[in-house]
Design an enzyme around this catalytic site. Structure first.
Site, mmCIF file in Angstrom:
data_model
loop_
_atom_site.group_PDB
_atom_site.id
_atom_site.type_symbol
_atom_site.label_atom_id
_atom_site.label_comp_id
_atom_site.label_asym_id
_atom_site.label_seq_id
_atom_site.Cartn_x
_atom_site.Cartn_y
_atom_site.Cartn_z
ATOM 1 N N ASP A 275 0.873 -1.164 0.000
ATOM 2 C CA ASP A 275 0.000 0.000 0.000
ATOM 3 C C ASP A 275 0.917 1.222 0.000
ATOM 4 O O ASP A 275 2.119 1.113 0.290
ATOM 5 C CB ASP A 275 -0.892 -0.024 1.240
ATOM 6 C CG ASP A 275 -1.786 1.197 1.341
ATOM 7 O OD1 ASP A 275 -2.430 1.555 0.341
ATOM 8 O OD2 ASP A 275 -1.822 1.803 2.433
ATOM 9 N N ASP B 190 -1.254 -0.150 6.127
ATOM 10 C CA ASP B 190 -1.577 0.496 7.404
ATOM 11 C C ASP B 190 -3.062 0.487 7.707
ATOM 12 O O ASP B 190 -3.467 0.816 8.820
ATOM 13 C CB ASP B 190 -1.122 1.961 7.373
ATOM 14 C CG ASP B 190 -2.009 2.806 6.458
ATOM 15 O OD1 ASP B 190 -2.631 3.780 6.941
ATOM 16 O OD2 ASP B 190 -2.111 2.495 5.260
ATOM 17 N N ASP C 145 -0.221 5.119 0.814
ATOM 18 C CA ASP C 145 -0.515 6.179 1.779
ATOM 19 C C ASP C 145 -0.581 5.633 3.196
ATOM 20 O O ASP C 145 -1.320 4.685 3.485
ATOM 21 C CB ASP C 145 -1.843 6.847 1.426
ATOM 22 C CG ASP C 145 -1.821 7.441 0.028
ATOM 23 O OD1 ASP C 145 -0.825 8.097 -0.312
ATOM 24 O OD2 ASP C 145 -2.791 7.241 -0.730
#
Length: 228
Positions: free
Chosen positions: A13, A189, A15
């Site tokens: 991922d 995250d 961001d």
């Protein structure tokens, strides 16, 4: 003689995972900063969409229409120049050594690498390039016959469970499938990425939100903090 096919697939991922902010939200703030968006009102709407994303209830179609509205009707050269400024002034300083080292470690191991992000391709292409990741799976922007962005999404968005479908499509284009790999890593995250985290053989909760950290603790997933 052809090189052997990679035995591991590593997905990142973007961001909050490789960079300590949300590039889509930051690009919107940059549009306000350079005067392309209407100050406080537009920023408040941008913040509202970001809160929806964090809560796992983002209307992605509405957000793409909103987020691209300030640049998509401008001449392509102007939009690209603004993106270059954004990359140099905002994003490049946020690419940290720990994140670079993580990507490089998997590259050195010979893994097949891709960034898989719910942020659109226009914003994220130069960020993926800065990390040296050769494959970017991002939200594709629909374009008209003149090549101008329409404000709509092209195909399946790489968001939540859509990330799985987009990765499958990408692998198929390479003549590969999940089962070809001895190990599939995914670093994220966000609880938005739970479908893909649950699918791979080696999920890593990376700088996890509290919600994802709770799930990772319950399931015994490793947790990694790149921004400490």
């Amino acid at each position: 003689m052809n090189a052997p096919a990679p035995q591991a697939l590593t997905l990142f991922d973007l961001d909050g995972t490789l960079i300590p902010n949300d590039s889509d939200h930051a690009f919107g703030s940059f549009m306000v900063q350079i005067g392309w968006a209407d100050g406080a009102e537009w920023q408040a709407r941008n913040d509202e969409f970001y809160a929806q994303y964090q809560a796992g209830c983002l209307d992605l179609n509405a957000y793409i229409e909103f987020a691209t509205s300030v640049w998509r009707r401008r001449p392509a050269a102007e939009a690209l120049a603004a993106r270059e400024r954004f990359m140099a002034e905002v994003m490049a300083p946020l690419i940290g050594d720990n994140a670079r080292a993580l990507v490089q470690r998997h590259a050195d191991a010979g893994d097949l690498l891709a960034i898989v992000t719910a942020t659109n391709e226009f914003v994220t292409a130069p960020i993926a390039a800065a990390f040296g990741v050769p494959h970017l799976i991002a939200v594709r922007l629909e374009r008209d016959g003149q090549g101008q962005c329409t404000g709509r999404i092209d195909g399946v968005p790489s968001f939540q469970a859509g990330k799985i479908e987009r990765v499958q499509q990408w692998l198929a284009g390479l003549g590969r499938q999940w089962q070809d790999f001895e190990r599939v890593n995914f670093y994220s995250d966000s609880i938005n990425d739970l479908p893909l985290l649950e699918l791979v053989s080696h999920p890593v909760a990376t700088n996890p939100t509290p919600a994802l950290a709770d799930i990772a603790s319950t399931r015994g997933w490793p947790q990694l903090n790149l921004f400490a």
